[in-house]
Design an enzyme around this catalytic site. Structure first.
Site, mmCIF file in Angstrom:
data_model
loop_
_atom_site.group_PDB
_atom_site.id
_atom_site.type_symbol
_atom_site.label_atom_id
_atom_site.label_comp_id
_atom_site.label_asym_id
_atom_site.label_seq_id
_atom_site.Cartn_x
_atom_site.Cartn_y
_atom_site.Cartn_z
ATOM 1 N N ASP A 86 -58.841 105.401 16.591
ATOM 2 C CA ASP A 86 -58.342 104.764 15.376
ATOM 3 C C ASP A 86 -59.247 103.598 14.944
ATOM 4 O O ASP A 86 -59.821 102.920 15.804
ATOM 5 C CB ASP A 86 -56.918 104.246 15.632
ATOM 6 N N HIS B 215 -65.914 107.305 9.341
ATOM 7 C CA HIS B 215 -65.742 108.529 10.132
ATOM 8 C C HIS B 215 -67.090 109.003 10.690
ATOM 9 O O HIS B 215 -67.175 109.477 11.815
ATOM 10 C CB HIS B 215 -65.099 109.633 9.289
ATOM 11 N N LEU C 46 -67.791 118.799 32.110
ATOM 12 C CA LEU C 46 -66.774 118.041 31.371
ATOM 13 C C LEU C 46 -66.038 118.992 30.431
ATOM 14 O O LEU C 46 -66.664 119.770 29.713
ATOM 15 C CB LEU C 46 -67.434 116.913 30.550
ATOM 16 N N GLU D 236 -51.270 106.527 32.152
ATOM 17 C CA GLU D 236 -51.388 105.076 31.957
ATOM 18 C C GLU D 236 -51.890 104.849 30.538
ATOM 19 O O GLU D 236 -52.758 105.584 30.052
ATOM 20 C CB GLU D 236 -52.380 104.487 32.977
HETATM 21 C C1 FPP Z 1 -58.616 107.412 12.522
HETATM 22 O O1 FPP Z 1 -59.148 106.270 11.888
HETATM 23 C C2 FPP Z 1 -59.628 108.466 12.618
HETATM 24 C C3 FPP Z 1 -59.510 109.725 12.113
HETATM 25 C C4 FPP Z 1 -58.330 110.218 11.382
HETATM 26 C C5 FPP Z 1 -60.607 110.698 12.226
HETATM 27 C C6 FPP Z 1 -61.275 110.781 13.559
HETATM 28 C C7 FPP Z 1 -62.567 111.468 13.370
HETATM 29 C C8 FPP Z 1 -63.728 111.076 13.917
HETATM 30 C C9 FPP Z 1 -63.852 109.951 14.877
HETATM 31 C C10 FPP Z 1 -64.943 111.789 13.485
HETATM 32 C C11 FPP Z 1 -65.703 112.456 14.551
HETATM 33 C C12 FPP Z 1 -64.945 113.379 15.382
HETATM 34 C C13 FPP Z 1 -65.452 114.517 15.909
HETATM 35 C C14 FPP Z 1 -64.684 115.223 16.952
HETATM 36 C C15 FPP Z 1 -66.767 115.064 15.490
HETATM 37 P P1 FPP Z 1 -58.508 105.782 10.515
HETATM 38 O O2 FPP Z 1 -59.200 106.490 9.406
HETATM 39 O O3 FPP Z 1 -57.023 105.983 10.548
HETATM 40 O O4 FPP Z 1 -58.873 104.245 10.518
HETATM 41 P P2 FPP Z 1 -57.990 103.037 9.924
HETATM 42 O O5 FPP Z 1 -56.745 102.966 10.767
HETATM 43 O O6 FPP Z 1 -58.884 101.862 10.114
HETATM 44 O O7 FPP Z 1 -57.728 103.353 8.487
#
Ligand code: FPP
Length: 245
Positions: free
Chosen positions: A16, A33, A127, A203
């Site tokens: 997040d 992202h 892994l 945990e």
């Molecule tokens: C949450 O942050 C993140 C996501 C919904 C997307 C996660 C995706 C990635 C980390 C991209 C790469 C992943 C792979 C597997 C290639 P948010 O957008 O909710 O952030 P915020 O809470 O600050 O708005």
């Protein structure tokens, strides 16, 4: 039952904070992202280095479809790019890649890419990397219950035979070691419908670090934090101590 294992066998992460990370830099959320993808690489490297057996990442929840169309599109494009670019490298590192969740919601070309990457890396053992997409913990429990109900309906299962072990075998990630450590970045302290069943005895480690800033040092700190926990599984501290003595 071990009480203080130093290295978690299975780590799950709610990644997040990408949006806030981008906002701090006056850039669009998709920029965050993209930066998050680099953090994924870091953490995979870290798990390989630390000897973690399984890593499960929450990349797209069943609720994330509610985000603006533009962001959902950017995330899908990012997944395709990541798949095309990273699969070979993961394979070379001995990583087995799995996608878990309701994959039927994705378009055919993306689904085919996911299947191809899973098949290509299926023999790897160093892994186990699972990427949860269109995943929800409640969905997972429902799909397992539905499988059990179908088995009862066709006469292959007695209702009394439905127990935790049996349902657990039908849940996503059943083939992996039990979840030991659940990490969430970005400062919120909630599970957000990720691995509800699997996290029963995990945990929990919450950190304010935004996902794109989460690096191998952060992973190491989370693992150290885990190493200090006493896992009691419902027993008392005295019982655990007498087992060790
Ligand atoms: C949450 O942050 C993140 C996501 C919904 C997307 C996660 C995706 C990635 C980390 C991209 C790469 C992943 C792979 C597997 C290639 P948010 O957008 O909710 O952030 P915020 O809470 O600050 O708005």
């Amino acid at each position: 039952m071990t009480s203080r294992p130093a290295i978690p066998r299975h780590i799950a992460i709610v990644m997040d904070g990408n949006g806030r990370w981008a906002k701090l830099r006056h850039r669009p959320r998709s920029f965050g992202h993209n930066a998050g993808r680099k953090a994924v690489r870091e953490v995979v490297e870290g798990c390989l280095r630390e000897g973690v057996e399984a890593l499960t990442l929450f990349a797209f929840s069943s609720e994330n479809w509610k985000r603006p169309e533009e962001e959902v599109g950017a995330l899908m494009a990012l997944f395709v790019r990541a798949l095309d670019k990273e699969t070979e490298e993961l394979h070379a590192q001995g990583v087995r890649l799995r996608f878990v969740g309701d994959l039927t919601a994705f378009d055919e070309p993306l689904r085919e890419r996911m299947q191809a990457a899973m098949a290509h890396t299926a023999g790897n053992r160093r892994l186990q990397l699972s990427v949860a997409v269109n995943y929800g913990g409640r969905w997972d429990i429902v799909q397992a219950a539905r499988q059990a109900a179908a088995a009862v309906a066709r006469g292959a299962l007695r209702p009394e035979a439905i127990d935790e072990a049996m349902l657990g075998q039908r849940m996503c990630l059943a083939e992996l070691p039990p979840l030991d450590l659940f990490i969430r970045t970005g400062g919120e302290c909630r599970l957000s419908n990720f691995l509800l069943w699997q996290a029963a005895y995990a945990e929990l480690h919450f950190t304010d670090t935004l996902w794109p800033d989460f690096d191998q040092a952060c992973l190491h700190r989370a693992i150290e934090d885990y190493g200090r926990r006493e896992r009691r599984y419902g027993r008392t501290g005295e019982q655990i101590a007498s087992d060790k003595g």
